[in-house]
Design a protein around this motif. Structure first.
Motif, PDB file in Angstrom:
ATOM      1  N   SER A 152       0.898  -1.260   0.113  1.00  0.00           N
ATOM      2  CA  SER A 152      -0.103   0.186   0.113  1.00  0.00           C
ATOM      3  C   SER A 152       0.810   1.065  -0.038  1.00  0.00           C
ATOM      4  O   SER A 152       1.982   1.096   0.376  1.00  0.00           O
ATOM      5  N   ASP A 160      -5.813   9.654  -1.659  1.00  0.00           N
ATOM      6  CA  ASP A 160      -6.253   8.442  -1.321  1.00  0.00           C
ATOM      7  C   ASP A 160      -5.115   7.338  -1.048  1.00  0.00           C
ATOM      8  O   ASP A 160      -4.242   7.436  -1.411  1.00  0.00           O
ATOM      9  N   LYS A 176      -9.660  -2.170   5.114  1.00  0.00           N
ATOM     10  CA  LYS A 176      -9.774  -0.925   5.758  1.00  0.00           C
ATOM     11  C   LYS A 176      -8.836  -0.663   6.872  1.00  0.00           C
ATOM     12  O   LYS A 176      -8.580   0.517   6.897  1.00  0.00           O
ATOM     13  N   VAL A 179      -5.712   0.401   5.024  1.00  0.00           N
ATOM     14  CA  VAL A 179      -6.000   1.944   4.740  1.00  0.00           C
ATOM     15  C   VAL A 179      -5.569   2.804   5.787  1.00  0.00           C
ATOM     16  O   VAL A 179      -4.725   3.846   5.861  1.00  0.00           O
ATOM     17  N   PHE A 345     -15.736   3.046   1.706  1.00  0.00           N
ATOM     18  CA  PHE A 345     -14.905   1.881   1.272  1.00  0.00           C
ATOM     19  C   PHE A 345     -15.065   1.460   0.221  1.00  0.00           C
ATOM     20  O   PHE A 345     -13.929   1.294  -0.633  1.00  0.00           O
ATOM     21  N   LYS A 349     -11.856   3.494  -1.455  1.00  0.00           N
ATOM     22  CA  LYS A 349     -10.777   2.682  -1.175  1.00  0.00           C
ATOM     23  C   LYS A 349     -10.680   1.453  -2.163  1.00  0.00           C
ATOM     24  O   LYS A 349      -9.626   1.218  -2.623  1.00  0.00           O
TER      25      LYS A 349
END
Length: 579
Positions: A152, A160, A176, A179, A345, A349
């Motif tokens: 990530s 984002d 989640k 993130v 989400f 995301k």
């Protein structure tokens, strides 16, 4: 000599040996960040150097054969005692995204990694005294049974977090968490990095790499919002229908399983998806039902990426005339917030831009505006790639339709069962009053003005409820240019057939109702539901009337008329579903 330190013990003074990024990993571990337990390992520099010195790398034509011999000899380097000691009782390790069983296998993999670095140096410059210096140290994590490997980074341009699933399957709650942890790690380290995660009895950080956005090539599993796929052009492609009926068919996927991904959407007749979240999210089981809601939303949008997914916010009803719909969402945060989190989400995301919002059971424009403000706080503002649809469930909505249109909505969902119940004054939950469910004449007359206003504003509407396929109602809806109907999955094929037959009947009825008096009567083009025209498209202007000697009207004459009108224009006007 190989040097090894536990990750948690890495400090700034160790950066020259173990690397600054591995030291950053140690900093996070000491901050009680979820860093996987493990060690940082440096290469056996001296042993690698003495091994290479015994080979001749002067001739590149035998380079590969020589390297094979080097690899055999290097792999005979015994496992260092310090590595055995630091590994302790651990038998399963995680290195470069792979699970490795056994200490011997781990050491061989480490040697292969350093040998690949040496191979590049040998090919470019041959052997030189310092060739084994500054080889990259490696981080080895201690694991049990890793389920997924993920990377990530926080994209500042997109504002984002971009997540790539490299292996395994990632649970939405874990995604989640990744993130949130990515954003937190950047704040703690003060600079953006790329992070490597393993899911092993929870999400754990196993590595840090430099963030190089210019060299990041999105993979097939990358979950981000591509700007190139947003806007009206993408949304027009998303809703382009290949089904045999002009009226779209929306699957109600609020219950049951999503259609398998390897099934062609056209073969099952799906043009869109409708999800009523109140059938999934349960306040008595918030965690479990939230996971189910996210799964259903994400899976539906990914299974049908080229079709709109209409997500209706929960309408928890206490009964007819009581607190429910938009009013409940405004005043009950523990109901609204999970729904917004699921949308946030899925759209932000996972980058699923085909998801749109339906605001349920609105009793006034004020309620609609308040819900829109709540959506804006989660960055779910109405824009080209995100539409607000409104459920029309009470007569007040039809009477004040102009006010709702002025407040800003992109589409309307006609809840026909609710409208009929409120209009005819009966509670559908009372079995003794079920006979009123088929009294639809008043409903049809009542909808006339509201639908006319929708046409004028070029706002599409779809029909929801069991009444939508009731013959008399369906014929009315098709004649009025309904954009789509919501049906159960098993009804898809029959729904398309029924709609197609109703469309043909409506076309012929419109022409037969045209006054054809005497010989050579004029027939003008009208709104009709063939594929050439959008159901919501404006009447075609500037087309001349066609005079024909009418003996008996049939489908052949109709197509002659259509051809005549078509010849007077070069392009048929179309209105996109999302325009």
């Amino acid at each position: 000599m190989t040097e090894i330190l536990p990750i948690r013990l890495l400090r700034d003074e160790d950066s020259l040996i173990f690397g600054s990024l591995n030291v950053s990993l140690g900093k996070l571990a000491r901050m009680d960040f979820p860093v996987a337990p493990g060690i940082a390992v440096t290469p056996p520099t001296l042993k690698l150097k003495t091994t290479l010195e015994s080979f001749d790398f002067g001739r590149k034509e035998v380079f590969q054969q020589t390297l094979t011999l080097v690899k055999i000899k290097i792999n005979k380097i015994p496992v260092p005692e310090v590595l055995i000691r630091e590994a302790g009782n651990h038998k399963v390790f995680f290195l470069d995204g792979r699970k490795i069983k056994g200490l011997k296998a781990l050491w061989v993999d480490l040697l292969d990694f350093w040998l690949e670095q040496l191979k590049t140096r040998l090919w470019n410059g041959g052997f030189y005294p310092g060739i084994t210096e500054n080889l990259s140290p490696k981080v080895v994590a201690f694991v049990n049974n890793p389920e997924a490997f993920v990377t990530s980074y926080e994209d500042n341009l997109q504002d984002d977090v971009v997540v790539n699933t490299k292996s395994g399957k990632l649970h939405p709650t874990d995604l989640k968490k990744i993130v949130e942890l990515t954003e937190l790690a950047d704040k703690k380290l003060f600079i953006p990095n790329e992070y490597e995660w393993v899911v092993d009895r929870g999400v754990k950080l196993v590595g840090i790499k430099p963030y190089t956005p210019n060299h990041v090539i999105p993979g097939t599993n990358e979950v981000r919002t591509p700007e190139s796929d947003s806007g009206r052009a993408a949304l027009a492609r998303m809703t382009e229908s290949k089904s045999k009926s002009a009226v779209k068919v929306f699957f109600d996927l609020s219950q049951g399983l999503v259609v398998e991904k390897d099934v062609d959407p056209d073969s099952i007749g799906v043009d869109g998806v409708y999800i009523a979240s109140e059938k999934i999210f349960d306040l008595n089981k918030p965690h479990e039902s939230f996971d189910n809601l996210v799964f259903k939303l994400v899976e539906s949008a990914m299974t049908f990426p080229d079709s709109p997914v209409l997500f209706k916010l929960a309408d928890k009803s206490e009964g007819m005339g009581k607190v429910r719909g938009a009013l409940r969402l405004i005043h009950q945060k523990n109901l609204l917030d999970p729904l917004l989190d699921a949308l946030d989400f899925a759209r932000h995301k996972r980058g699923l831009n085909n998801i749109h919002i339906v605001i349920p059971f609105v009793r006034g424009v004020g309620e609609l505006l308040q819900v829109k403000r709540e959506l804006a706080t989660k960055k779910l503002m109405r824009k080209a790639s995100l539409q607000y649809w409104m459920e029309v469930a009470i007569p007040e909505n039809i009477i004040n339709m102009e006010d709702y249109l002025l407040s800003g909505i992109d589409g309307v969902v006609l809840n026909l069962n609710e409208l009929l119940a409120h209009l005819n004054g009966f509670d559908p939950a009372e079995p003794e009053l079920s006979l009123y469910k088929n009294e639809v004449s008043g409903l049809i007359k009542f909808l006339e003005d509201g639908i006319r206003l929708l046409h004028k504003s070029q706002v599409p509407f779809i029909a929801y409820g069991s009444l939508s396929l009731y013959p008399k109602v369906l014929e009315f809806l098709v004649g009025k240019g309904v954009y789509g109907v919501v049906v159960e999955k098993y009804e898809a094929h029959s729904a398309h057939d029924l709609l197609h037959q109703t469309e043909k009947k409506a076309d012929f009825k419109k022409v037969s109702l045209t006054h054809l008096e005497g010989e050579g009567n004029a027939v003008t083009p009208s709104r009709w539901n063939k594929r050439t025209y959008s159901p919501l498209g404006p009447p075609v202007g500037g087309l001349s009337s066609s005079s024909h000697f009418v003996i008996g009207f049939d489908s052949t004459l109709w197509w002659i008329l259509v051809s005549s009108w078509a010849s007077t224009i070069s392009i048929f006007p179309k209105t996109s579903f999302m325009s």
